[in-house]
Design a protein around this motif. Sequence first.
Motif, PDB file in Angstrom:
ATOM      1  N   MET A  40       0.516  -1.004   0.213  1.00 23.36           N
ATOM      2  CA  MET A  40      -0.132   0.149  -0.064  1.00 23.36           C
ATOM      3  C   MET A  40       0.956   1.162  -0.010  1.00 23.36           C
ATOM      4  SD  MET A  40      -2.874  -1.051   2.806  1.00 23.36           S
ATOM      5  CE  MET A  40      -1.741  -1.380   4.226  1.00 23.36           C
ATOM      6  N   PRO A  41       0.281   2.344  -0.458  1.00 22.90           N
ATOM      7  CA  PRO A  41       1.162   3.841  -0.475  1.00 22.90           C
ATOM      8  C   PRO A  41       1.339   4.054   0.791  1.00 22.90           C
ATOM      9  CG  PRO A  41      -1.029   4.023  -1.346  1.00 22.90           C
ATOM     10  CD  PRO A  41      -0.808   2.377  -1.230  1.00 22.90           C
ATOM     11  N   GLY A  42       2.408   4.820   1.154  1.00 28.83           N
ATOM     12  CA  GLY A  42       2.718   5.253   2.435  1.00 28.83           C
ATOM     13  C   GLY A  42       3.094   4.045   3.371  1.00 28.83           C
ATOM     14  N   MET A  43       2.373   4.010   4.529  1.00 31.41           N
ATOM     15  CA  MET A  43       2.832   2.826   5.316  1.00 31.41           C
ATOM     16  C   MET A  43       2.309   1.580   4.850  1.00 31.41           C
ATOM     17  SD  MET A  43       1.875   2.200   9.388  1.00 31.41           S
ATOM     18  CE  MET A  43       2.492   3.819   9.918  1.00 31.41           C
ATOM     19  N   ASP A  44       3.077   0.482   4.709  1.00 27.17           N
ATOM     20  CA  ASP A  44       2.722  -0.713   4.010  1.00 27.17           C
ATOM     21  C   ASP A  44       2.162  -1.708   5.331  1.00 27.17           C
ATOM     22  OD1 ASP A  44       4.929  -2.346   5.115  1.00 27.17           O
ATOM     23  OD2 ASP A  44       6.052  -1.109   3.750  1.00 27.17           O
ATOM     24  N   GLY A  45       1.383  -2.794   4.717  1.00 29.13           N
ATOM     25  CA  GLY A  45       0.787  -3.675   5.713  1.00 29.13           C
ATOM     26  C   GLY A  45       2.042  -4.290   6.901  1.00 29.13           C
ATOM     27  N   ILE A  46       3.104  -4.571   6.329  1.00 26.36           N
ATOM     28  CA  ILE A  46       4.182  -5.049   7.247  1.00 26.36           C
ATOM     29  C   ILE A  46       4.246  -4.050   8.476  1.00 26.36           C
ATOM     30  CG2 ILE A  46       6.425  -5.910   7.375  1.00 26.36           C
ATOM     31  CD1 ILE A  46       6.401  -7.184   5.025  1.00 26.36           C
ATOM     32  N   GLU A  47       4.841  -2.780   7.963  1.00 25.48           N
ATOM     33  CA  GLU A  47       4.949  -1.855   9.263  1.00 25.48           C
ATOM     34  C   GLU A  47       3.804  -1.653  10.008  1.00 25.48           C
ATOM     35  OE1 GLU A  47       7.151   0.560  11.420  1.00 25.48           O
ATOM     36  OE2 GLU A  47       7.616  -0.641  10.062  1.00 25.48           O
ATOM     37  N   ALA A  48       2.708  -1.480   9.256  1.00 23.63           N
ATOM     38  CA  ALA A  48       1.299  -1.415  10.264  1.00 23.63           C
ATOM     39  C   ALA A  48       0.964  -2.542  11.289  1.00 23.63           C
ATOM     40  CB  ALA A  48       0.126  -1.211   9.205  1.00 23.63           C
ATOM     41  N   GLY A  74       0.896  -4.692  16.847  1.00 25.45           N
ATOM     42  CA  GLY A  74       1.662  -5.360  17.677  1.00 25.45           C
ATOM     43  C   GLY A  74       2.126  -4.471  18.978  1.00 25.45           C
ATOM     44  N   ALA A  75       3.001  -3.655  18.605  1.00 24.66           N
ATOM     45  CA  ALA A  75       3.621  -2.541  19.465  1.00 24.66           C
ATOM     46  C   ALA A  75       2.725  -1.892  20.430  1.00 24.66           C
ATOM     47  CB  ALA A  75       4.814  -1.834  18.807  1.00 24.66           C
ATOM     48  N   MET A  76       1.675  -1.427  19.621  1.00 26.43           N
ATOM     49  CA  MET A  76       0.731  -0.630  20.446  1.00 26.43           C
ATOM     50  C   MET A  76      -0.008  -1.061  21.387  1.00 26.43           C
ATOM     51  SD  MET A  76      -2.437   1.433  18.673  1.00 26.43           S
ATOM     52  CE  MET A  76      -3.166   0.283  17.780  1.00 26.43           C
ATOM     53  N   GLN A  77      -0.466  -2.507  21.185  1.00 28.00           N
ATOM     54  CA  GLN A  77      -1.110  -3.356  21.842  1.00 28.00           C
ATOM     55  C   GLN A  77      -0.347  -3.887  23.038  1.00 28.00           C
ATOM     56  OE1 GLN A  77      -4.528  -5.810  19.509  1.00 28.00           O
ATOM     57  NE2 GLN A  77      -2.581  -6.428  18.997  1.00 28.00           N
ATOM     58  N   GLN A  78       0.813  -4.070  22.745  1.00 27.15           N
ATOM     59  CA  GLN A  78       1.552  -4.600  23.977  1.00 27.15           C
ATOM     60  C   GLN A  78       1.858  -3.157  24.953  1.00 27.15           C
ATOM     61  OE1 GLN A  78       5.637  -5.755  22.550  1.00 27.15           O
ATOM     62  NE2 GLN A  78       4.860  -7.867  22.199  1.00 27.15           N
ATOM     63  N   ALA A  79       1.886  -2.117  24.568  1.00 30.43           N
ATOM     64  CA  ALA A  79       2.035  -0.870  25.260  1.00 30.43           C
ATOM     65  C   ALA A  79       0.766  -0.667  26.143  1.00 30.43           C
ATOM     66  CB  ALA A  79       2.437   0.445  24.494  1.00 30.43           C
ATOM     67  N   GLU A  80      -0.461  -1.155  25.486  1.00 28.71           N
ATOM     68  CA  GLU A  80      -1.779  -0.828  26.109  1.00 28.71           C
ATOM     69  C   GLU A  80      -2.213  -1.808  26.901  1.00 28.71           C
ATOM     70  OE1 GLU A  80      -4.051   0.505  22.854  1.00 28.71           O
ATOM     71  OE2 GLU A  80      -3.088   2.572  22.487  1.00 28.71           O
ATOM     72  N   THR A  81      -1.501  -2.948  27.064  1.00 32.92           N
ATOM     73  CA  THR A  81      -1.959  -4.092  27.781  1.00 32.92           C
ATOM     74  C   THR A  81      -2.576  -3.709  28.971  1.00 32.92           C
ATOM     75  OG1 THR A  81      -0.346  -5.658  26.639  1.00 32.92           O
ATOM     76  CG2 THR A  81      -1.418  -6.398  28.477  1.00 32.92           C
ATOM     77  N   PRO A  82      -3.841  -4.051  29.550  1.00 29.58           N
ATOM     78  CA  PRO A  82      -4.406  -3.659  30.836  1.00 29.58           C
ATOM     79  C   PRO A  82      -3.731  -4.454  31.830  1.00 29.58           C
ATOM     80  CG  PRO A  82      -5.793  -4.997  29.524  1.00 29.58           C
ATOM     81  CD  PRO A  82      -4.813  -4.862  28.650  1.00 29.58           C
ATOM     82  N   GLU A  83      -3.776  -3.856  32.988  1.00 29.20           N
ATOM     83  CA  GLU A  83      -3.146  -4.666  34.399  1.00 29.20           C
ATOM     84  C   GLU A  83      -4.077  -5.962  34.480  1.00 29.20           C
ATOM     85  OE1 GLU A  83      -2.749  -1.962  37.355  1.00 29.20           O
ATOM     86  OE2 GLU A  83      -1.327  -0.464  36.144  1.00 29.20           O
ATOM     87  N   SER A  84      -5.274  -5.809  34.350  1.00 30.87           N
ATOM     88  CA  SER A  84      -6.111  -6.852  34.785  1.00 30.87           C
ATOM     89  C   SER A  84      -6.662  -7.399  33.467  1.00 30.87           C
ATOM     90  CB  SER A  84      -7.501  -6.186  35.393  1.00 30.87           C
ATOM     91  OG  SER A  84      -8.566  -7.258  35.579  1.00 30.87           O
ATOM     92  N   PRO A  85      -6.155  -8.747  33.495  1.00 29.80           N
ATOM     93  CA  PRO A  85      -6.805  -9.743  32.291  1.00 29.80           C
ATOM     94  C   PRO A  85      -8.181 -10.057  32.291  1.00 29.80           C
ATOM     95  CG  PRO A  85      -5.834 -11.097  33.645  1.00 29.80           C
ATOM     96  CD  PRO A  85      -5.659  -9.780  34.269  1.00 29.80           C
ATOM     97  N   ASP A  86      -9.001  -9.602  33.296  1.00 25.46           N
ATOM     98  CA  ASP A  86     -10.459  -9.574  33.213  1.00 25.46           C
ATOM     99  C   ASP A  86     -11.424  -8.553  33.035  1.00 25.46           C
ATOM    100  OD1 ASP A  86      -9.620 -12.386  33.924  1.00 25.46           O
ATOM    101  OD2 ASP A  86      -9.609 -12.093  36.134  1.00 25.46           O
ATOM    102  N   ASP A  87     -10.564  -7.464  32.629  1.00 23.70           N
ATOM    103  CA  ASP A  87     -11.532  -6.154  32.174  1.00 23.70           C
ATOM    104  C   ASP A  87     -12.359  -6.375  31.069  1.00 23.70           C
ATOM    105  OD1 ASP A  87      -9.688  -5.889  30.670  1.00 23.70           O
ATOM    106  OD2 ASP A  87      -8.837  -4.080  31.137  1.00 23.70           O
TER     107      ASP A  87
END
Length: 292
Positions: A62-70, A75-88
């Motif tokens: 894709m133009p701009g940011m491709d699918g691999i970088e996205a 994945g990095a965003m989700q790791q940073a935003e992982t909630p402290e409680s897995p039951d929320d």
Amino acid sequence: MQACEPVKVLIVDDQELVRVGFAMVIDSQNDLQVVGQAGDGAQAVELVRQLHPDVVLMDVRMPGMDGIEATKRIGAMQQAETPESPDDGQSTPTRVIVLTTFDLDEYVMAAIHAGASGFLLKNTEPETLLASIRTVHQGNAIIAPTATRRLIRTMLAAERTPDPQAVATSGGGAIGKFPRPTSPSDSHAPLSAAHAVTARPTADPAAHPAGEVQVAGGDEEVPYIDPELDELTAREREVLIEIAHGLSNQEIAEQLFIGLPTVKTHVAHILAKINARDRVQAVVFAYENRLV
């Protein structure tokens, strides 16, 4: 009894007609729902942040940011935003399925390493597409069976071409670094320098003692690229090879004449021992170590 919420799907492709076509197929199912569409990787990352989809269908080129970088950024965003409680109720991660035209997209392995849960060909049957979305949402991985061996072998053939600047000699044998595939964008650096290798084992795991491999063109034996390979039992290697051939757990059970629960146990042990997130990474591991 409360009805299950539909699986939320985000479609990412720079061609509007492709997005519309996929959306029509997906929205025809009661248990699936398209919650958004994006035309490039940057927009996809932002929509994942806003909409928290369960599954993303991600185009590679894709133009701009491709699918691999996205995929890497999601994945990095989700790791940073992982909630402290897995039951929320917010702990279910967004999973990515890479879409490829195969003949043009030569970097699907890089997407797998970036965190994708699998890949499909864009011309896959609608029934296969729908089943794959459900499979990935359940935490499993998918690979287009007709493309797996040819694609990975093509990638590994490119990887085995030594970098002239990285070649060193040892005992008359050349030991070269093999670069990992990069993103379709020339501006992207190799996925990880830690994945550079010095040697690879032969196709037959029993051809050399555990932990050793003969390097073509030299007389010395050097360690495997992946020491985790030596942690696998003989039966686990057999199961891993069948996984790499694209067999399901039931098919592996029939092929090796063992029970289905035993296969599931072997698969779980294999993934743990080789530090693989899912079957997709297990397939890549098997091909990189020339088990198939």
